[in-house]
Design a protein around this motif. Structure first.
Motif, PDB file in Angstrom:
ATOM      1  N   VAL A 121      -0.818  -7.802  -4.965  1.00 36.31           N
ATOM      2  CA  VAL A 121      -0.261  -8.854  -4.117  1.00 36.31           C
ATOM      3  C   VAL A 121      -1.074 -10.122  -4.369  1.00 36.31           C
TER       4      VAL A 121
ATOM      5  N   GLU B 233       4.727   6.945   4.709  1.00 39.06           N
ATOM      6  CA  GLU B 233       5.357   7.428   5.952  1.00 39.06           C
ATOM      7  C   GLU B 233       6.243   6.335   6.559  1.00 39.06           C
TER       8      GLU B 233
ATOM      9  N   VAL C 151      -1.572  16.496   5.362  1.00 42.28           N
ATOM     10  CA  VAL C 151      -0.103  16.495   5.432  1.00 42.28           C
ATOM     11  C   VAL C 151       0.392  15.058   5.526  1.00 42.28           C
TER      12      VAL C 151
ATOM     13  N   GLY D 214       0.846  -1.197   0.000  1.00 45.72           N
ATOM     14  CA  GLY D 214       0.000   0.000   0.000  1.00 45.72           C
ATOM     15  C   GLY D 214       0.874   1.238   0.000  1.00 45.72           C
ATOM     16  N   GLY D 215       0.715   2.047  -1.036  1.00 45.35           N
ATOM     17  CA  GLY D 215       1.521   3.273  -1.149  1.00 45.35           C
ATOM     18  C   GLY D 215       0.686   4.508  -0.893  1.00 45.35           C
TER      19      GLY D 215
ATOM     20  N   TYR E 176       3.905  12.943   6.244  1.00 47.49           N
ATOM     21  CA  TYR E 176       5.195  13.290   6.862  1.00 47.49           C
ATOM     22  C   TYR E 176       6.343  12.404   6.408  1.00 47.49           C
TER      23      TYR E 176
ATOM     24  N   GLY F 152       1.578   3.997   4.201  1.00 42.79           N
ATOM     25  CA  GLY F 152       2.629   3.254   3.501  1.00 42.79           C
ATOM     26  C   GLY F 152       3.866   4.097   3.262  1.00 42.79           C
TER      27      GLY F 152
ATOM     28  N   VAL G 163       4.707  -1.587  -2.450  1.00 47.78           N
ATOM     29  CA  VAL G 163       3.892  -2.229  -3.490  1.00 47.78           C
ATOM     30  C   VAL G 163       2.534  -1.540  -3.520  1.00 47.78           C
ATOM     31  N   GLU G 164       2.187  -0.957  -4.646  1.00 48.71           N
ATOM     32  CA  GLU G 164       0.932  -0.203  -4.746  1.00 48.71           C
ATOM     33  C   GLU G 164       0.124  -0.735  -5.930  1.00 48.71           C
TER      34      GLU G 164
HETATM   35  P1  NAD Z   1      -4.779   5.065   2.011  1.00 52.73           P
HETATM   36  O1  NAD Z   1      -6.158   4.914   1.518  1.00 52.73           O
HETATM   37  O2  NAD Z   1      -4.136   6.400   2.071  1.00 52.73           O
HETATM   38  O3  NAD Z   1      -3.803   4.167   1.100  1.00 52.73           O
HETATM   39  C1  NAD Z   1      -3.974   2.786   0.928  1.00 52.73           C
HETATM   40  C2  NAD Z   1      -3.286   2.414  -0.379  1.00 52.73           C
HETATM   41  O4  NAD Z   1      -3.230   1.003  -0.458  1.00 52.73           O
HETATM   42  C3  NAD Z   1      -4.029   2.907  -1.611  1.00 52.73           C
HETATM   43  O5  NAD Z   1      -3.145   3.632  -2.428  1.00 52.73           O
HETATM   44  C4  NAD Z   1      -4.510   1.619  -2.258  1.00 52.73           C
HETATM   45  O6  NAD Z   1      -4.547   1.705  -3.657  1.00 52.73           O
HETATM   46  C5  NAD Z   1      -3.471   0.630  -1.803  1.00 52.73           C
HETATM   47  N1  NAD Z   1      -3.919  -0.761  -1.794  1.00 52.73           N
HETATM   48  C6  NAD Z   1      -5.109  -1.246  -1.350  1.00 52.73           C
HETATM   49  N2  NAD Z   1      -5.133  -2.589  -1.479  1.00 52.73           N
HETATM   50  C7  NAD Z   1      -3.928  -2.963  -1.961  1.00 52.73           C
HETATM   51  C8  NAD Z   1      -3.334  -4.205  -2.287  1.00 52.73           C
HETATM   52  N3  NAD Z   1      -3.982  -5.364  -2.106  1.00 52.73           N
HETATM   53  N4  NAD Z   1      -2.074  -4.210  -2.766  1.00 52.73           N
HETATM   54  C9  NAD Z   1      -1.402  -3.046  -2.954  1.00 52.73           C
HETATM   55  N5  NAD Z   1      -1.919  -1.847  -2.663  1.00 52.73           N
HETATM   56  C10 NAD Z   1      -3.161  -1.803  -2.167  1.00 52.73           C
HETATM   57  O7  NAD Z   1      -4.738   4.313   3.418  1.00 52.73           O
HETATM   58  P2  NAD Z   1      -3.621   4.260   4.541  1.00 52.73           P
HETATM   59  O8  NAD Z   1      -2.302   4.711   4.020  1.00 52.73           O
HETATM   60  O9  NAD Z   1      -3.702   2.898   5.139  1.00 52.73           O
HETATM   61  O10 NAD Z   1      -4.124   5.327   5.581  1.00 52.73           O
HETATM   62  C11 NAD Z   1      -5.417   5.167   6.169  1.00 52.73           C
HETATM   63  C12 NAD Z   1      -6.014   6.495   6.501  1.00 52.73           C
HETATM   64  O11 NAD Z   1      -5.336   7.097   7.565  1.00 52.73           O
HETATM   65  C13 NAD Z   1      -5.971   7.464   5.338  1.00 52.73           C
HETATM   66  O12 NAD Z   1      -7.223   8.040   5.146  1.00 52.73           O
HETATM   67  C14 NAD Z   1      -4.977   8.486   5.751  1.00 52.73           C
HETATM   68  O13 NAD Z   1      -5.294   9.782   5.271  1.00 52.73           O
HETATM   69  C15 NAD Z   1      -5.026   8.427   7.260  1.00 52.73           C
HETATM   70  N6  NAD Z   1      -3.694   8.773   7.763  1.00 52.73           N
HETATM   71  C16 NAD Z   1      -3.302  10.083   7.702  1.00 52.73           C
HETATM   72  C17 NAD Z   1      -2.035  10.428   8.111  1.00 52.73           C
HETATM   73  C18 NAD Z   1      -1.603  11.851   8.022  1.00 52.73           C
HETATM   74  O14 NAD Z   1      -2.454  12.717   7.944  1.00 52.73           O
HETATM   75  N7  NAD Z   1      -0.297  12.134   7.984  1.00 52.73           N
HETATM   76  C19 NAD Z   1      -1.142   9.463   8.552  1.00 52.73           C
HETATM   77  C20 NAD Z   1      -1.557   8.140   8.582  1.00 52.73           C
HETATM   78  C21 NAD Z   1      -2.845   7.820   8.182  1.00 52.73           C
END
Ligand code: NAD
Length: 464
Positions: free
Chosen positions: A240, A190, A348, A183-184, A350, A188, A205-206
């Protein structure tokens, strides 16, 4: 057994004391409402204990590690020797504990009734709490659902000692040598960034065709390029197939790419709503893919039941939770607040380089029917950014002859530029207005001023 007695009614019974729930409780008590706040774990929720705060503490350590690596090239004789994980976690846990103490004190002083235990809606105005001391029933004129979200996994991928979500990956006893981040998205990139700074070899892996797909395409491109320079591999449009793992290692089988043999698999494929097992459907609350849909005043389709934060479809961000909680408290108190608009909520990420954005992307602005103009000011023209050794850019999306609709930034340090960007977008400022404001020199904030000057057709350190 006799039915538990029900409390005399509170103005608000809030289920969950994370960002959305506790903000609602604090604001409601300021407004003279009586509040019961139900929490089965610690006050502060995911953000304070398993999310924003601990991960940013780790990312700060990652920045220091990278600082140590490059310090000698700035004439400061030091080097990166490695990570002392015990000290790393002690510092992170100290930050969390300090904030937790402060928050608990605030909640206590506000006269909020904190009820420890697992709560469940038994009807539209009653929450039953199973706690250590037995079962209590709390009656509320309004019930606020604020149970937040959990880290999703990939169907068929089992979590274990070598396969984990962010919940456990922030407490690693040692830094793994080879990591696959599945998940990118925000989490992912960060973790990929942090683990690379700590010395791991990282592959992201995205499934989609770019990482951080919710951002402007140019930002995804820049981050991919910078990650590559840092030695982080990104595999996009890659699915995956399966993960095999034992106590010591894991193999990630991919569709259309070679398998990855690693010491740690970090699963970061999004967060799901925590809406199961708390009586929502039984009480008549409609769920959509587990989320609780609401109107713009955060009312569910059941009279007297509101929902806030990650449970409500939209951006899953702690500060959206705060804003939702405050909104509900003020609305219940009759202050007629303005609804929270996801478009003006800043985002944001990070990682290194950081990403900060607010408002509409170029595509979304066009989709909304605007005649759009987009300008980009490179941080390569910004003195402070060069001093800090970062590249990146500030992109400004404006309606032709109209206000700034979106600001999209990438580069080390841009997280702190988001405050001005959100004022510009939130107040619908025109680039011509922003261009006349004097920005301090040398700051990275000047890049925002320069982008506005460029959009207003009067660039200083750029060509129109
Ligand atoms: P996300 O939705 O940002 O990203 C998940 C990613 O995983 C997507 O790009 C998706 O296409 C990919 N994905 C899904 N299934 C997959 C698979 N089987 N194989 C490969 N890739 C796959 O979700 P997240 O990164 O888990 O974050 C969750 C939530 O928490 C988000 O809404 C995020 O905004 C929030 N969050 C925010 C912050 C911040 O504000 N800095 C930090 C951490 C989390």
């Amino acid at each position: 057994m006799a039915d538990p007695t029900t409390s005399s009614p509170f103005d608000l019974v809030i289920l969950g004391a994370g960002s959305g729930g506790y903000a609602c409780a604090l604001r409601a008590s300021q407004l003279g409402l009586t509040v019961a706040l139900v929490e089965e774990d610690k006050i502060g929720g995911t953000c304070l204990h398993r999310g924003c705060i601990p991960t940013k503490a780790l990312l700060h350590a990652a920045e220091l590690a990278d600082g140590a690596r490059v310090a000698a090239s700035h004439g400061v004789l030091t080097s990166f020797e490695g990570i002392d994980t015990a000290a790393l976690h002690a510092r992170k846990d100290k930050v969390v504990a300090q904030l937790h103490r402060g928050l608990t004190g605030l909640i206590g002083q506000a006269g909020i009734e904190v009820v420890s235990g697992r709560g469940r809606l038994v009807d539209t105005s009653t929450v039953e709490v199973e706690g250590e001391g037995g079962t209590t029933r709390l009656s509320g004129r309004t019930v606020v659902l604020a149970t937040g979200s959990y880290a999703r996994t990939i169907p068929g991928v089992e979590l274990g000692p070598r396969v984990m979500t962010s919940d456990r990956a922030m407490d690693l006893a040692e830094i793994p040598q080879r990591v696959a981040v599945l998940g990118g998205g925000v989490i992912g990139v960060e973790f990929a960034s942090m683990l690379r700074s700590f010395g791991a070899e990282v592959t992201v892996v995205e499934a989609l065709d770019r990482i951080v797909a919710a951002e402007e395409p140019s930002i995804s491109k820049h981050l991919t390029r910078e990650f590559k320079k840092r030695g982080i591999t990104t595999l996009t449009s890659t699915r995956v197939a399966s993960v095999e793992a034992d106590e010591h290692r894991a193999v990630v089988h991919l569709e259309g790419a070679d398998p990855l043999e690693v010491d740690l698999v970090m699963v970061a494929v999004g967060r799901g709503p925590r809406s199961e097992g708390i009586g929502l459907e039984e009480a008549g609350v409609t769920l959509e893919r587990g989320f609780v849909p609401t109107d713009e005043r955060l009312r569910t389709d059941v009279e007297g039941v509101r929902a806030v934060g990650d449970l409500v479809p939209g951006l899953q961000l702690a500060h959206r939770g705060f804003a939702h909680g405050i909104f509900v408290a003020e609305d219940v108190a009759g202050l007629d607040p303005r609804p929270v608009d996801d478009v003006t909520i800043p985002k944001v990420t990070y990682c290194d380089p950081e990403i900060a954005s607010v408002g509409l992307s170029t595509e979304a602005a066009k989709g909304a029917g605007h005649d759009v103009e987009t300008v980009t000011y490179p941080l390569g023209g910004n003195g402070r950014s060069i001093i800090r050794g970062t590249t990146g850019s500030v992109t400004l999306v404006r309606a032709k002859d109209g206000p700034v609709l979106g600001v999209h930034m990438v580069g080390l340090g841009v997280s702190e530029l988001i405050s001005e960007a959100q004022l510009v977008v939130g107040w619908e400022a025109h680039p011509e207005d922003v261009a006349t404001l004097v920005h301090a020199h040398p700051t990275q904030g000047e890049a925002l001023g320069e982008a506005a000057m460029l959009a207003a057709g009067r660039p200083l350190h750029a060509h129109a």
